[in-house]
Design a protein around this motif. Structure first.
Motif, short mmCIF file in Angstrom:
data_model
loop_
_atom_site.label_atom_id
_atom_site.label_comp_id
_atom_site.label_asym_id
_atom_site.label_seq_id
_atom_site.Cartn_x
_atom_site.Cartn_y
_atom_site.Cartn_z
N LEU A 195 -10.23 -3.66 -1.75
CA LEU A 195 -9.52 -4.38 -1.17
C LEU A 195 -9.85 -3.41 0.92
O LEU A 195 -8.77 -3.07 1.33
CB LEU A 195 -7.55 -4.18 -0.58
N ALA A 211 2.91 -4.11 3.68
CA ALA A 211 3.13 -5.04 2.37
C ALA A 211 4.20 -4.24 0.88
O ALA A 211 4.58 -3.03 1.73
CB ALA A 211 1.93 -4.69 1.71
N ALA A 230 3.29 0.83 5.22
CA ALA A 230 3.57 -0.15 3.52
C ALA A 230 4.65 0.63 2.87
O ALA A 230 4.70 1.99 2.32
CB ALA A 230 2.07 -0.19 2.59
N LEU A 288 4.22 -2.75 -1.53
CA LEU A 288 3.52 -2.41 -3.21
C LEU A 288 4.18 -1.41 -4.25
O LEU A 288 3.55 -0.69 -4.92
CB LEU A 288 2.20 -2.10 -2.19
N ALA A 311 -8.75 -4.04 4.20
CA ALA A 311 -7.45 -4.95 4.27
C ALA A 311 -6.78 -4.94 4.95
O ALA A 311 -5.72 -3.03 5.18
CB ALA A 311 -7.25 -5.35 2.68
N ASP A 312 -6.01 -5.87 4.82
CA ASP A 312 -4.35 -5.72 6.25
C ASP A 312 -2.93 -5.54 5.43
O ASP A 312 -2.96 -6.70 5.20
CB ASP A 312 -5.16 -6.35 7.59
N LEU A 313 -3.13 -4.76 5.12
CA LEU A 313 -1.74 -4.39 4.50
C LEU A 313 -0.40 -3.11 5.16
O LEU A 313 0.60 -3.06 4.15
CB LEU A 313 -1.81 -3.97 2.60
N LEU A 364 -1.67 0.36 5.41
CA LEU A 364 -1.50 0.42 5.22
C LEU A 364 0.27 1.45 5.81
O LEU A 364 0.94 1.23 5.33
CB LEU A 364 -1.56 0.99 3.96
N ALA A 411 -8.90 0.58 4.70
CA ALA A 411 -7.65 -0.49 4.66
C ALA A 411 -6.28 0.31 6.17
O ALA A 411 -5.63 1.07 5.78
CB ALA A 411 -6.52 -0.45 3.73
#
Length: 101
Positions: A4, A12, A32, A14, A7-9, A29, A27
């Motif tokens: 990942l 999120a 998040a 999780l 990645a644009d999380l 996060l 990334a």
């Protein structure tokens, strides 16, 4: 072992995710929810975890070199063997409940 990288999380959910040994290099996060997530051995090199909820997350052996943990909640997290070299911990709530300044 998920890749990942970058990645644009941001924002999120999780919580309880198994991200052990995942590549989260760079990334996003931000904010998040990583409540009780398994991030053991994960590559979080230069990841942005500002404002993230890492309450009781497993970060055993994680690479957090240069990570942004500004105002992140790390209370109850397992940071055994984690590399926090150069990480921004300003305002972060640490595992012992003390806010890092």
């Amino acid at each position: 072992y998920a890749n990942l990288s970058r990645a644009d999380l941001s924002r999120a959910d999780l919580s309880r995710a198994n991200l052990s040994y995942a590549n989260l290099y760079g990334a996003n996060l931000t904010l998040a929810n990583l409540y009780r997530a398994d991030l053991s051995g994960a590559n979080l090199y230069r990841a942005d975890l500002s404002g993230a909820n890492l309450y009781r997350a497993d970060l055993t052996g994680a690479d957090l070199y240069g990570a942004n943990l500004y105002r992140a909640n790390l209370s109850g997290a397992n940071l055994t063997g984690a590399d926090l070299t150069g990480a921004d911990l300003t305002g972060a709530i640490m595992p012992d409940g003390i806010t890092h300044s």
